[in-house]
Design a protein around this motif. Structure first.
Motif, PDB file in Angstrom:
ATOM      1  N   HIS A 165       0.856  -1.193   0.000  1.00 23.00           N
ATOM      2  CA  HIS A 165       0.000   0.000   0.000  1.00 23.00           C
ATOM      3  C   HIS A 165       0.891   1.243   0.000  1.00 23.00           C
TER       4      HIS A 165
ATOM      5  N   ASN B   1     -12.081  -2.117   5.038  1.00 20.68           N
ATOM      6  CA  ASN B   1     -11.281  -2.100   6.273  1.00 20.68           C
ATOM      7  C   ASN B   1     -12.025  -2.797   7.408  1.00 20.68           C
TER       8      ASN B   1
ATOM      9  N   TYR C  41     -17.162  -1.273   4.434  1.00 23.17           N
ATOM     10  CA  TYR C  41     -15.871  -0.815   3.925  1.00 23.17           C
ATOM     11  C   TYR C  41     -14.913  -2.003   3.953  1.00 23.17           C
TER      12      TYR C  41
ATOM     13  N   HIS D  53      -8.640  12.459   1.571  1.00 26.52           N
ATOM     14  CA  HIS D  53      -9.200  11.101   1.601  1.00 26.52           C
ATOM     15  C   HIS D  53     -10.536  11.165   2.344  1.00 26.52           C
TER      16      HIS D  53
ATOM     17  N   THR E 215     -14.376  -0.232  -1.376  1.00 26.96           N
ATOM     18  CA  THR E 215     -13.214   0.541  -0.922  1.00 26.96           C
ATOM     19  C   THR E 215     -13.542   2.011  -1.191  1.00 26.96           C
ATOM     20  N   SER E 216     -12.655   2.897  -0.784  1.00 21.13           N
ATOM     21  CA  SER E 216     -12.968   4.325  -0.946  1.00 21.13           C
ATOM     22  C   SER E 216     -13.051   4.723  -2.413  1.00 21.13           C
TER      23      SER E 216
HETATM   24  P1  13P Z   1      -7.388   3.406  -0.074  1.00 28.62           P
HETATM   25  O1  13P Z   1      -8.263   2.313  -0.566  1.00 28.62           O
HETATM   26  O2  13P Z   1      -7.793   4.754  -0.557  1.00 28.62           O
HETATM   27  O3  13P Z   1      -5.959   3.128  -0.394  1.00 28.62           O
HETATM   28  O4  13P Z   1      -7.539   3.501   1.499  1.00 28.62           O
HETATM   29  C1  13P Z   1      -7.172   2.500   2.374  1.00 28.62           C
HETATM   30  C2  13P Z   1      -6.961   3.022   3.716  1.00 28.62           C
HETATM   31  O5  13P Z   1      -6.831   2.281   4.669  1.00 28.62           O
HETATM   32  C3  13P Z   1      -6.913   4.462   3.893  1.00 28.62           C
HETATM   33  O6  13P Z   1      -6.679   4.785   5.216  1.00 28.62           O
END
Ligand code: 13P
Ligand code: SF4
Length: 360
Positions: A56, A150, A148, A235, A164-165
């Motif tokens: 990442h 996460n 999400y 973000h 995901t975002s």
């Molecule tokens: P992204 O999918 O935008 O990389 O975000 C993951 C993340 O954990 C951001 O804190």
């Protein structure tokens, strides 16, 4: 604008996050000779073991460069999942946080997935235990469950959709157009942003990213006075008040793309500082400035830098690869259930041109 509906009984216990943070030991800095030795040993092992590294943007630049130099990949969490599934490899090394390793394993059950450390978690994952989350879902059976990425495999297994975002807005819009009411977990800031932007009927879980939550609107406003020509990129895990000041809101990859195409010579960035490595590589003529954080919160050890991402290091990567240690294992039934919403996300991404939101 509608007020977000957040269930406050679901607040993340700060003490729980702090307990996890106590295990988040960043790696010691290596001298150049040691670093080179590790890089050579790891690259050789990767060839011998047919291993690929997926990292990442928030991880140490040396890991990002190693991934790219060895036919691996650096990206946002959606792209990491896609690459991990598609790449030919016997071993996948995931440099990131736990949910990224789990997603890779669920999508590629035939591959061995290892991580430099299994301790690298995420405050959003910690803040959404399967017990409480299941009860929340049971109490709202009329809602489509969107989570999400996460989150744990167990939470994903309970969901209709994983996002995901980079894809969240498009999926929520799609569900809203289909007349669905949504139950969203766990990030309250991203949830609130999705709800406000789309107008969808969303019930929100109450957890946050401890890194992005530190960005402060007042400091950002002051910074904008100092750099009036700068664009602000954020973000969507950042608080509402910060997102309101942003020119572009998007995932890490979307932030990087915006930074390259925007005409502004100065760019203020509200996300983890690990992203600066890629930003500076791809747009070396621009000046990147980290958005201000308060930095005094009890859970903030290293502001605008994820303490769990920082646990990934060359020595830990070497140990995990050489011993095939820190393997990610996901219960087969759980993995089969979690695969459904994850694959739904990948199929949706393949069929749709994803949007990044800027302000006119
Ligand atoms: P992204 O999918 O935008 O990389 O975000 C993951 C993340 O954990 C951001 O804190
Ligand atoms: Fe989780 Fe925040 Fe770290 Fe991303 S930056 S992995 S959301 S704690």
């Amino acid at each position: 604008m509608e007020t977000p509906t957040i269930d406050n009984s679901l607040a993340t216990d700060t003490a729980i996050v702090r307990r996890f943070l106590d295990g988040a030991t960043p790696s010691a800095h290596l001298n150049d000779a040691d670093e080179l030795e590790y890089l050579e040993k790891i690259a050789q092992l990767m060839t011998e073991k047919k291993a690929k590294l997926v990292a990442h943007y928030y991880t140490d630049p040396v890991l990002q460069d190693l991934a790219e130099a060895t036919g691996g990949f650096v990206g946002d969490s959606l792209e990491m999942a896609k690459f991990g599934k598609e790449v030919e490899a016997e071993i996948l090394i995931v440099a990131g946080v736990r949910f990224m390793g789990e997603s890779a394993k669920i999508l590629s059950p035939e591959k061995t997935v290892v991580m430099p450390t299994l301790e690298a978690t995420c405050s959003l994952d910690i803040g959404c235990s399967i017990g409480k989350f299941s009860a929340f879902c049971d109490a709202n059976p009329d809602r489509t469950i969107v989570v999400y990425a996460n989150t744990s495999a167990a939470v994903k297994a309970r969901a209709d959709w994983v996002v995901t975002s980079s894809i969240a807005l498009d999926v929520v819009e799609h569900l809203m157009d289909a007349g669905k009411k949504i139950l969203w977990a766990p990030d309250k800031h991203l949830g609130s942003y999705l709800k406000k932007t789309t107008g969808a009927d969303m019930l929100l879980w109450n957890a946050a990213c401890i890194v992005h939550e530190e960005f402060k609107a007042r400091g950002l406003e002051n910074m904008r006075q100092l750099y009036p020509q700068a664009a602000i990129l954020a973000h969507p895990e950042s608080p509402d008040s910060v997102l309101e000041l942003a020119d572009v809101i998007g995932s890490t990859t979307q932030i990087i793309k915006a930074a390259q195409v925007l005409p502004n010579a100065e760019i203020i960035v509200a996300t983890d500082q690990g992203i600066f490595h890629k930003l500076q590589k791809l747009a070396p003529e621009k000046t990147f400035i980290i958005a201000p954080t308060a930095g005094n919160d009890a859970t903030c050890r290293s502001c605008a830098h994820c303490p769990w991402m920082a646990m990934n290091s060359l020595p830990r990567l070497y140990d995990s690869l050489s011993n095939e240690a820190n393997e990610i294992l996901v219960d087969a039934d759980l993995a089969a259930q979690a695969m459904v919403p994850l694959q739904r996300m990948l199929d949706f991404a393949a069929e749709n041109q994803l949007k990044v939101r800027g302000k006119a």
